[in-house]
Write an enzyme that holds these catalytic residues in place. Structure first.
Site, PDB file in Angstrom:
ATOM      1  N   ALA A   8       0.864  -1.190   0.000  1.00 36.36           N
ATOM      2  CA  ALA A   8       0.000   0.000   0.000  1.00 36.36           C
ATOM      3  C   ALA A   8       0.898   1.237   0.000  1.00 36.36           C
ATOM      4  O   ALA A   8       1.981   1.214   0.580  1.00 36.36           O
ATOM      5  CB  ALA A   8      -0.902   0.012   1.222  1.00 36.36           C
ATOM      6  N   CYS A   9       0.460   2.304  -0.673  1.00 36.06           N
ATOM      7  CA  CYS A   9       1.247   3.547  -0.699  1.00 36.06           C
ATOM      8  C   CYS A   9       0.297   4.741  -0.547  1.00 36.06           C
ATOM      9  O   CYS A   9      -0.916   4.583  -0.657  1.00 36.06           O
ATOM     10  CB  CYS A   9       2.042   3.640  -2.005  1.00 36.06           C
ATOM     11  SG  CYS A   9       1.017   3.698  -3.482  1.00 36.06           S
ATOM     12  N   PRO A  10       0.854   5.940  -0.284  1.00 33.79           N
ATOM     13  CA  PRO A  10      -0.007   7.090   0.037  1.00 33.79           C
ATOM     14  C   PRO A  10      -1.133   7.392  -0.971  1.00 33.79           C
ATOM     15  O   PRO A  10      -2.267   7.593  -0.573  1.00 33.79           O
ATOM     16  CB  PRO A  10       0.972   8.261   0.131  1.00 33.79           C
ATOM     17  CG  PRO A  10       2.249   7.619   0.549  1.00 33.79           C
ATOM     18  CD  PRO A  10       2.263   6.277  -0.144  1.00 33.79           C
ATOM     19  N   THR A  16       2.118   0.871  -5.059  1.00 40.46           N
ATOM     20  CA  THR A  16       1.448  -0.338  -4.567  1.00 40.46           C
ATOM     21  C   THR A  16       1.601  -1.479  -5.573  1.00 40.46           C
ATOM     22  O   THR A  16       1.927  -2.614  -5.202  1.00 40.46           O
ATOM     23  CB  THR A  16      -0.062  -0.038  -4.368  1.00 40.46           C
ATOM     24  OG1 THR A  16      -0.183   1.026  -3.422  1.00 40.46           O
ATOM     25  CG2 THR A  16      -0.825  -1.252  -3.883  1.00 40.46           C
TER      26      THR A  16
END
Lengths: 104, 149
Positions: A8-10, A16
Site C-alpha cells: 500500500a502507498c499514500p 502499490t
C-alpha cells in the site's frame, strides 16, 4: 518457502502495484510460493484469505501506509519494509528476509 | 472512455535539466489538452508528493504523480529526458518520466486499473528497453498502449 505480502502507498496509484509486481517476479525466480495483496486506489485485490495463511513462513508488509486487516497475520512473522526498497532492491531484500526467518 | 494518453502528451527528447522544470512542462501539456482544472494546483500536488518521498523507482524511471480535485480526467504524460536528471538521491538519475494525474474522486475505476497495469509493466526490463530505442511518437504510443489493451 511460502511468502505473503501486502502493499500500500499514500496515493495508491503506482507504488502499490510496482512493489507487488517486483515481489512476485523475484519470489517466483527463486522458486518461492508468493501471494501479494494490493491495497490501492482500486481497493483490495488478490486478498489474502485464511486458507492462504496456512503454512506461510512470513508476511511482508509495506510500512508507508497503515494496512487494513493486519490482525490476520498475528500468528506469522511480520516484516515491515519501505515500499521504495521493495521496488528498488527487491532481490537483496527478499534474500535478507528469507535468511533471517530461516535462522530464527 | 477518454484515452489516458495521446501523442500530444509524449515528449521523446525533452531537453530540460531539473525535476521541477520537467514536472511543470508536462503539467502544461496536460493543461493544453484540457485534462486539468487548475494547472498550478496540480503542479503543487505533484511537488508535495515528491517532497513526501521522491518518486524515483530505480532503473532511470521517475513516476511523479498527483491526486487532486485540480484534475479533470485521469492522464498520463510520458517524457524521455535527453540528459538524465536527479530524481531522488544524488545518484538517482532518471531519463524515463511517467507523470500521472488522477482526480481526487475518480469517476472510473477503469483508468485506475490502467495505471495499475502500467505500474506493474514498469518492472519489466523489456518494456523499458523498447521505450528507449525509439523516439518516434507513433512507436512510443504503440508501446505504451500495449499495456492498456
Amino acid at each position: 518457502m511460502k511468502i505473503l505480502a501486502v502493499t500500500a502507498c499514500p496515493t495508491g496509484i503506482a507504488h502499490t502495484y510496482m512493489a507487488a509486481e517486483a515481489l512476485e517476479r523475484e519470489a517466483k525466480a527463486r522458486g518461492y510460493d508468493i501471494k501479494v495483496e494490493t491495497q490501492g486506489s482500486i481497493g483490495i485485490e488478490n486478498k489474502i484469505t485464511s486458507d492462504d495463511l496456512v503454512g506461510a513462513n512470513v508476511v511482508i508488509i509495506t510500512k508507508d501506509m497503515a494496512i487494513k486487516g493486519k490482525d490476520r497475520f498475528k500468528d506469522i512473522p511480520i516484516v515491515n519494509v519501505d515500499i521504495g526498497d521493495v521496488i528498488k532492491k527487491t532481490g537483496p531484500l527478499l534474500d535478507m528476509i528469507v535468511k533471517k526467518i530461516s535462522e530464527d | 472512455m477518454v484515452d489516458i494518453i495521446d501523442k500530444d502528451l509524449i515528449e521523446p527528447e525533452l531537453d530540460l535539466y531539473s525535476k521541477e522544470d520537467i514536472i511543470k512542462h508536462l503539467a502544461f501539456l496536460m493543461d493544453k489538452k484540457n485534462r486539468l482544472k487548475n494547472v498550478s494546483e496540480y503542479i503543487k500536488s505533484v511537488i508535495d508528493r515528491e517532497n513526501l518521498t521522491n518518486t524515483y523507482v530505480g532503473y532511470g524511471v521517475g513516476i511523479p504523480h498527483g491526486k487532486t480535485d485540480a484534475v479533470n480526467v485521469p492522464t498520463l504524460a510520458f517524457a524521455k529526458i535527453k540528459n538524465p536528471v536527479i530524481w531522488g538521491e544524488e545518484e538517482d538519475l532518471a531519463n524515463l518520466i511517467f507523470m500521472i494525474a488522477v482526480p481526487e474522486k475518480s469517476s472510473s475505476n477503469e483508468h485506475l486499473k490502467i495505471l495499475a497495469a502500467l505500474s506493474r509493466k514498469l518492472m519489466d526490463e523489456e518494456f523499458k528497453e523498447k521505450l528507449l530505442v525509439t523516439n518516434s511518437k507513433d512507436n512510443l504510443i504503440k508501446i505504451l498502449n500495449e499495456v492498456f489493451e
